[in-house]
Design a protein around this motif. Structure first.
Motif, PDB file in Angstrom:
ATOM      1  N   TYR A  88       0.845  -1.195   0.000  1.00 39.05           N
ATOM      2  CA  TYR A  88       0.000   0.000   0.000  1.00 39.05           C
ATOM      3  C   TYR A  88       0.882   1.247   0.000  1.00 39.05           C
ATOM      4  O   TYR A  88       1.845   1.354   0.764  1.00 39.05           O
ATOM      5  N   SER A  93      -6.474   6.837   1.757  1.00 43.62           N
ATOM      6  CA  SER A  93      -7.294   6.061   0.827  1.00 43.62           C
ATOM      7  C   SER A  93      -8.502   6.893   0.427  1.00 43.62           C
ATOM      8  O   SER A  93      -8.812   7.914   1.053  1.00 43.62           O
ATOM      9  N   GLY A 138      -3.504   1.508  -8.794  1.00 47.15           N
ATOM     10  CA  GLY A 138      -4.180   1.271  -7.530  1.00 47.15           C
ATOM     11  C   GLY A 138      -5.111   0.086  -7.603  1.00 47.15           C
ATOM     12  O   GLY A 138      -5.228  -0.583  -8.635  1.00 47.15           O
ATOM     13  N   VAL A 154      -6.870   2.229  -3.006  1.00 46.50           N
ATOM     14  CA  VAL A 154      -5.561   2.298  -2.367  1.00 46.50           C
ATOM     15  C   VAL A 154      -4.501   2.283  -3.461  1.00 46.50           C
ATOM     16  O   VAL A 154      -4.565   1.441  -4.371  1.00 46.50           O
ATOM     17  N   GLU A 155      -3.562   3.192  -3.373  1.00 42.80           N
ATOM     18  CA  GLU A 155      -2.501   3.276  -4.381  1.00 42.80           C
ATOM     19  C   GLU A 155      -1.530   2.105  -4.233  1.00 42.80           C
ATOM     20  O   GLU A 155      -1.193   1.687  -3.104  1.00 42.80           O
TER      21      GLU A 155
END
Length: 364
Positions: A88, A93, A138, A154-155
């Motif tokens: 993550y 987020s 993501g 989430v990236e």
């Protein structure tokens, strides 16, 4: 949903007079003898390429940027367990929800969320926030609650952002013959496993029905923010006083839960018994002075230093001796024993001994 940060509204003021105005003046100078001043407009960034400095202006950097259109596109799907927690990225987020009052969008998004949830899948997406920003990778994780449902963005890192480090495995298997003497025993491994289980913060409580997560961020105050608020409040009410000591309530945030400490005590004691520590004494450097001292003690105790004139009949009654050189016709000063030795005999005996031979002692 980004990580909460304090709004930085700090201002620089003169300590002796808070109402006094302060201005900042910054100048640029060349690294020469005259320290020639240059204008900020005449300065560009430079990057080293070997021994060469390559100038890079703001226009060059702007032209090198990757241009992409704004988008939020699904690239594919994968199992949720393949997305590791340590992959993550980003400082927070985002929640993906349907547009308000758009029933068709809500139905379509709800179908996608439930399909991902039932199959334990996540969606891999490409996100470009604007034409001025670069593309990001993501994943969309389904999130279903009683009151609402959504997708959590989430990236994730690109392949080039991941660094894989390979470390030597511990000698805990029979196949690994390297460093066998340091291989942990079965009791040692079990003791460490039990301690890790006891330190688990995700499941705390005496009864199975009362098991909750300890130190859940939603219910735990940030001690950094609380300490800052404490100092600001005290300084506002008492401008001339010193800053207060750390509040016991805030200090308690920095301590692990007493329930966890009590639960881990037997495991810690067991590890102390199984993993015994031995003090390793550092080898002392041997100097000439230490070498001769040890030799004297081995022969029956310290030996008194002998004066130069102890064995001379009548002794020497003067430090400096003069005698008449008949050939020259005048007094000549007698040379001391250590006049030609740099530092004298005392420094030689304190030097580190590196080699001992039948001809003498060689030192550094």
């Amino acid at each position: 949903m980004k990580n909460f940060t304090l709004k930085q509204s700090w201002k620089k003021v003169y300590a002796k007079d808070a109402d006094e105005q302060i201005s900042t003046l910054r100048t640029y100078h060349m690294n020469d003898e005259e320290e020639t001043e240059v204008e900020k407009e005449d300065i560009v960034e430079g990057h080293r390429y070997g021994n060469t400095l390559v100038p890079m202006s703001a226009d060059d950097k702007e032209n090198m940027k990757y241009r992409a259109e704004k988008c939020f596109k699904i690239l594919g799907f994968t199992k949720g367990d393949k997305i590791k927690r340590h992959h993550y990225l980003g400082d927070g987020s985002s929640y993906v929800v349907p547009e308000k009052d758009d029933e068709s969008a809500a139905i379509a998004l709800s179908a996608l969320i439930n399909a991902l949830y039932e199959t334990n899948m996540v969606a891999i997406v490409r996100k470009v926030y604007s034409a001025a920003s670069g593309p990001k990778l993501g994943c969309l994780i389904p999130h279903i609650k009683t009151e609402y449902e959504c997708l959590i963005y989430v990236e994730l890192p690109f392949r080039e952002d991941i660094r894989q480090f390979t470390f030597g495995s511990l000698p805990i298997t029979e196949d690994n013959k390297a460093n066998v003497k340091n291989a942990p025993s079965a009791d040692q491994l079990k003791a460490v496993d039990d301690l890790i289980t006891d330190m688990d913060l995700s499941q705390t409580g005496d009864d199975e029905e009362d098991i909750v997560e300890a130190l859940k961020p939603k219910f735990v105050f940030n001690p950094h923010f609380q300490r800052l608020y404490q100092c600001l409040q005290h300084r506002a009410l008492n401008p001339d006083d010193q800053l207060p000591e750390l509040s016991p309530l805030i200090a308690n945030y920095l301590k692990p839960p007493q329930e966890i400490i009590t639960k881990c005590e037997p495991g810690v004691e067991k590890i102390q018994k199984l993993f015994k520590l031995e003090e390793v004494k550092r080898k002392e450097d041997r100097t000439g002075e230490k070498l001769f001292k040890d030799g004297d003690e081995a022969e029956g105790g310290p030996v008194k230093k002998q004066k130069l004139d102890d064995d001379l009949q009548g002794g020497i009654w003067e430090k400096d001796i003069f005698w008449m050189d008949e050939a020259e016709g005048g007094p000549v000063k007698k040379q001391k024993l250590d006049d030609d030795l740099q530092g004298g005999m005392e420094d030689i005996t304190k030097a580190e001994v590196t080699e001992v031979s039948c001809h003498g002692i060689q030192n550094n």
